[in-house]
Each structure stands twice: as structure tokens, then as C-alpha cells.
Motif scaffolding. Structure first.
Motif, mmCIF file in Angstrom:
data_model
loop_
_atom_site.group_PDB
_atom_site.id
_atom_site.type_symbol
_atom_site.label_atom_id
_atom_site.label_comp_id
_atom_site.label_asym_id
_atom_site.label_seq_id
_atom_site.Cartn_x
_atom_site.Cartn_y
_atom_site.Cartn_z
ATOM 1 N N SER A 138 16.392 58.909 82.866
ATOM 2 C CA SER A 138 16.287 58.512 81.374
ATOM 3 C C SER A 138 17.723 58.231 80.744
ATOM 4 O O SER A 138 18.644 59.080 81.089
ATOM 5 C CB SER A 138 15.605 59.560 80.525
ATOM 6 N N GLY A 139 17.761 56.933 80.100
ATOM 7 C CA GLY A 139 19.299 56.510 79.458
ATOM 8 C C GLY A 139 20.047 55.903 80.677
ATOM 9 O O GLY A 139 21.361 55.791 80.234
ATOM 10 N N LYS A 155 17.980 51.210 82.264
ATOM 11 C CA LYS A 155 17.001 50.373 82.863
ATOM 12 C C LYS A 155 16.359 49.458 81.876
ATOM 13 O O LYS A 155 16.261 48.255 82.510
ATOM 14 C CB LYS A 155 15.663 51.487 83.153
ATOM 15 N N ASP A 156 15.966 49.761 80.826
ATOM 16 C CA ASP A 156 15.780 48.623 79.839
ATOM 17 C C ASP A 156 16.767 47.426 79.649
ATOM 18 O O ASP A 156 16.356 46.496 79.750
ATOM 19 C CB ASP A 156 15.509 48.888 78.416
ATOM 20 N N GLU A 206 26.091 57.884 74.103
ATOM 21 C CA GLU A 206 25.874 57.134 72.950
ATOM 22 C C GLU A 206 25.692 57.818 71.669
ATOM 23 O O GLU A 206 26.283 57.853 70.493
ATOM 24 C CB GLU A 206 25.176 55.865 73.141
#
Ligand SMILES: Nc1ncnc2c1ncn2[C@@H]1O[C@H](COP(=O)(O)OP(=O)(O)OP(=O)(O)O)[C@@H](O)[C@H]1O
Ligand SMILES: [Mg+2]
Length: 487
Positions: free
Chosen positions: A186-187, A190-191, A380
Motif C-alpha cells: 500500500s502507498g 500503483k495508482d 507524504e
């Protein structure tokens, strides 16, 4: 009502005695109708005039006896319209279309109509279309530039060799149609990768459609992906609804959290990947539709493990795993921390409009001691928190003390939310940002459920999230088990 004289039509000799005749006798359009045998069943005066024919030459004749009527006969046979073809009679060109006349599933004739009777009209039209096309291309180019600005590969920050190798591969395959599987915790971005691939490909002027396979309840996923026809089920929208795959036609469909896709849907997705055709639900009367879509799937799960456990189909995995982009976790590319911190700092600072203008190297150094289980997203979020704290205290740069304050000050975390043991990170006993936010979320949902006596629609409304997201979170936090335990 008085019609102003300039809008009155000149009716010649009273011949046009009603609107129907006026349409059929339009002096600007030649019309001809053939019966099922190819005999001329109807024609208008414009047709005679334009083709230099007499009524007696035409009436009741087979089309081929009058002139070569190949196109119309073809339509009579195939039932498929022929649109906008150029036709020449007696040395004069015109542009026409022919459509089948179908009654009770039988072709009973063909209607042929001129689109442009005069070649000059056609030339004017083509000029106009060219102008539109130029305008459209200019707009597409503008959109492309904007998208690239927001979603290009340059948004993907990192110089770590493993990261760069994956970025290079993604850039190389972006303009192909190969299916891509993006894996990573996660993070890890990928997006961001999926978007960069789409917006760097020739598909960028068409849609990039993302679907979160984990957030949509199993019974809705099929209609979300493939769409449905009107009246398929109670509550179905009038006119049906297009599925996400169809919306992504000529573009990209991003199947996020594919590892969570229910097995029943995996089977249907596999068929789609093989056939590249969709058949919306309730469409036993319509034909399957070919779809030209690029598929990108992503997951933070170990799909091979999911396969071994029987939760993921191996054949689907093979279909998706054509090009694999395995994004490294931040702890394995710590050499990028300084670069990422600098860029993210600038980005957040711009967004928050704060007047913090730098982050001191000693502050950044502290970041190397952590494993960043929430990866770039966690970094972030953490930077955002430090910017807020430093600017609240009136500083113009972020110092090590701000970082240490956030790391060491237990009080920053409302203890009420800390009901599970926090996952300890190198040298500190604070939870990761993700764990912390999850705890807040869990507590909020639990309280809302209590307040609203378990009414999930009311809770979803109050928290302004989709009901399917609420169900997912309830499952994720095991709140359904709590619910069934409570009296
Ligand atoms: N290499 C990178 N450069 C710049 N920003 C990045 C990078 N990787 C991730 N980010 C940022 O981190 C955040 C998370 O990224 P993203 O949503 O793409 O992760 P993800 O892998 O899809 O996470 P999840 O599995 O939780 O959906 C975003 O705000 C993104 O802008
Ligand atoms: Mg994501």
C-alpha cells in the motif's frame, strides 16, 4: 399565429397538399424505394429531374434496367445500411445512403436517399468537417498536455536503480496494448503508475476508468463492470447502465485491488479477457459487443499465495501477468528518501499555501531510521503533518525538532484511539500513520453504528461515504463480529 412572409413556403401549383408530400417531394433530395425483388416501388420528382429520367423509364422497372443499382441491391441482400457512398449517373456525381426496410425481421425493400445532390455541397461539407477535425485535434492536444502535466511519468519520483528499472519498463510498454499487473505494498504508487501509463499511451484521449474491486459488494460488481440492460432487476435504471469496461472502450480500465475480486467474478473477467466482448446483464436479445480496452490490474496482495489458498484463479493470474511491475517498498529504496521528501515537501507546501520554504537536512536524516510501512503515502502524510506543526509555530523551515516532536510526543495521538497495540517502528513506539488513521476510522464507525442503532445507510450518509465502502470497512475492522456479539 401569422407566419412572417419570409418563412412561407412557395407551394407549386398546389401539388404539395400536405407535409408528408412536402417531405417526399423535397426538391433538394432524391428518393427512391425498391421492393424486395429490386423493383422500383417509389421515386420522387427530384430523382427524375436529377437523373434526367422520364416517369415511364422508371415506373415498375427493375433497378438494374434503369441504371446500375449495385449498392441498393447489396443492402437488399445484406440488410446492412450503406452510408455516404459516391454515385454517378449520367456523368453527374452525388452522395447517397441506402437503408434496408425491415418488417417482422424480414427485409422488404430498400430506401435510397441522396445526402448531397450537388458535388459542390459535398465539398462545402467536407471543408466544414475538416475544420471541425482540426479544432477537435487542437483540443485533444491541449487536454493531452494538461494530463501529461498532471499524470505523466515525471510525477513518479525516484532514482533508486530498482525503481528506475520498473519505471523504464512501464514507459516502454505504455504504448502497447499488453495487459499489466502492478504489485506492491500500500502507498508504493500503483495508482500513480497506472495513470502515468494511460496518459503516456495513445489511449490518453479516451477514458481512464478505475474500479476498486474490493469496495464493491459482490452482487453489484458484475453490473458495475459489464453494465445492464433496462428492466434487468428491480431498481435498474431506465435505459440500462453502461458498465465500466464499456466506458473505458478505446481507453484503459484499471482493476484496482484485483486480489480481492470474488471468485465468481474472476471467472467472468477471465472470459472477458479472452473474448474482449461484453454482454450486459439481461441482454439475451442483444449481441455481445466488442470492446477495445487496455487492462491494468493492481494489488497489494501476494497473488501466488492467494492462488495457493484457493482465493485466486491461476488462469486469471496468467492472463493478467503479461507485464509485471513489482513496485519496491520505500524501506528497500531508502536512497530515494531525500529526493522524495524534497519533492513532496514542495508539492504539499504549494497545496497548503504555507510559507515554509525549506526542510533542514538534519530533519530529513531522521527519516532514514524508519521502515515506512505505509510507504510513500505515509511519508507524504508525515511531511504534511510536520508542515502544519511548523507553520502553526511560526517557523519558515522544518527542523529536526519538529520531526522529533511528532515522533516522540505520545500526546499527539489521542490515547482514546489507541486501543490496540501500536506497531512499533525502529526506535519509537508510535503507530504508523496508517495504523493510526485506521484506528481513528474504526472508532468513528463503531460510534456512528452505536449512535444510529446499527442503521448502516444512515451511518454511510452521516459519514459521507458510499454504503459499499462502509460494508468493506465494517468487515475490515471486524465490527460485524462485534455487532453480532452485542446483546
Ligand atoms: N514514486 C512516487 N513519486 C511521487 N509520489 C508518489 C510516488 N509513489 C507514491 N506516491 C504518492 O503516494 C501516494 C500513494 O500512491 P498511490 O495511491 O499510487 O499508491 P498505491 O500503491 O495505489 O496505494 P494503495 O495500495 O493503498 O492503493 C500518492 O499521493 C502518490 O502521489
Ligand atoms: Mg491504489
Amino acid at each position: 399565429m401569422m407566419i412572417p412572409p419570409k418563412y412561407k413556403y412557395e407551394l407549386i401549383g398546389g401539388y404539395f397538399d400536405d407535409a408528408k408530400k412536402y417531405v417526399l417531394e423535397d426538391p433538394n433530395q432524391a428518393i427512391i424505394v425498391l421492393d424486395e425483388k429490386g423493383r422500383i416501388a417509389y421515386f420522387n420528382n427530384t430523382f427524375l429531374r436529377h437523373q434526367g429520367l422520364q416517369r415511364k423509364d422508371v415506373e415498375g422497372r427493375f433497378i438494374d434496367d434503369v441504371y446500375v443499382g449495385g449498392r441498393m441491391l447489396k443492402v437488399l441482400k445484406s440488410g446492412i445500411p450503406e452510408k455516404g457512398y459516391v454515385f454517378m449517373v449520367n456523368g453527374r456525381h452525388f452522395i447517397a445512403s441506402s437503408y434496408p426496410i425491415i418488417l417482422n425481421n424480414r427485409i422488404i425493400g430498400v430506401i435510397g436517399r441522396s445526402i448531397f445532390l450537388e458535388t459542390e455541397d459535398a465539398i462545402e461539407f467536407v471543408k466544414m468537417m475538416n475544420k471541425f477535425e482540426e479544432e477537435l485535434n487542437a483540443t485533444k492536444e491541449k487536454v493531452r498536455k494538461q494530463d501529461e502535466l498532471f499524470s505523466g511519468f515525471d510525477k513518479l519520483i525516484g532514482n533508486n536503480p530498482d525503481f528506475l528499472r520498473i519505471k523504464d519498463l512501464a514507459q516502454t510498454v505504455a504504448n502497447t496494448d499488453s495487459t499489466i499487473l502492478i504489485t506492491g505494498e500500500s502507498g508504493t504508487g500503483k495508482d500513480l503508475f497506472a495513470k502515468a501509463i494511460h496518459y503516456s499511451s495513445k489511449r490518453k484521449v479516451n477514458n481512464f476508468i478505475r474500479i476498486n474491486c474490493a469496495a464493491i459488494p459482490e452482487q453489484l460488481l458484475e453490473s458495475e463492470l459489464f453494465g445492464y440492460n433496462e428492466g434487468t432487476f428491480t431498481g435498474a435504471l431506465k435505459g440500462g447502465k453502461k458498465g465500466k469496461i464499456e466506458l473505458a472502450d478505446k481507453g484503459t480500465i484499471f482493476l484496482d485491488e484485483i486480489g480481492e475480486m470474488p471468485l465468481s467474478m474472476q471467472a467472468k473477467l477471465l472470459v472477458f479477457l479472452q473474448e474482449k466482448e461484453i454482454e450486459p446483464l439481461g441482454s439475451q436479445f442483444s449481441q455481445p459487443r466488442k470492446i477495445d480496452v487496455r487492462v491494468i490490474a493492481a494489488t497489494n496482495q501476494d497473488l501466488e499465495k492467494r492462488i495457493a489458498e484457493g482465493h485466486f484463479r491461476q488462469d486469471l493470474y496468467f492472463r493478467l501477468n503479461v507485464i509485471k511491475l513489482s513496485l519496491p517498498p520505500l524501506r528497500k529504496r531508502k536512497d530515494d528518501i531525500a529526493l522524495l521528501t524534497g519533492e513532496l515537501f514542495k508539492k504539499i507546501n504549494r497545496r497548503l499555501e504555507t510559507s515554509i520554504n525549506s526542510i533542514e537536512p538534519e530533519a530529513i536524516n531522521l527519516f532514514y531510521d524508519y521502515d515506512w510501512l505505509g510507504n510513500v503515502r505515509e511519508l507524504e502524510n508525515f511531511i504534511e503533518k510536520t508542515i502544519v506543526v511548523a507553520s502553526m509555530e511560526g517557523y519558515t523551515s522544518i527542523k529536526a525538532e519538529h520531526i522529533l516532536k511528532l515522533i516522540n510526543k505520545q500526546t499527539l495521538i489521542p490515547t482514546a484511539y489507541l486501543e490496540v497495540e501500536t506497531s512499533s517502528q525502529a526506535g519509537c513506539n508510535l503507530p504508523t500513520m496508517k495504523t493510526y488513521l485506521n484506528l481513528c476510522e474504526k472508532r468513528l464507525i463503531r460510534e456512528a453504528l452505536k449512535d444510529m442503532k446499527g442503521d448502516k445507510s444512515a451511518v454511510a450518509k452521516a459519514l459521507d461515504i458510499h454504503i459499499s465502502a462502509l460494508y468493506k470497512k465494517i468487515n475490515k475492522y471486524g465490527l460485524n463480529k462485534e455487532e453480532s456479539r452485542s446483546p
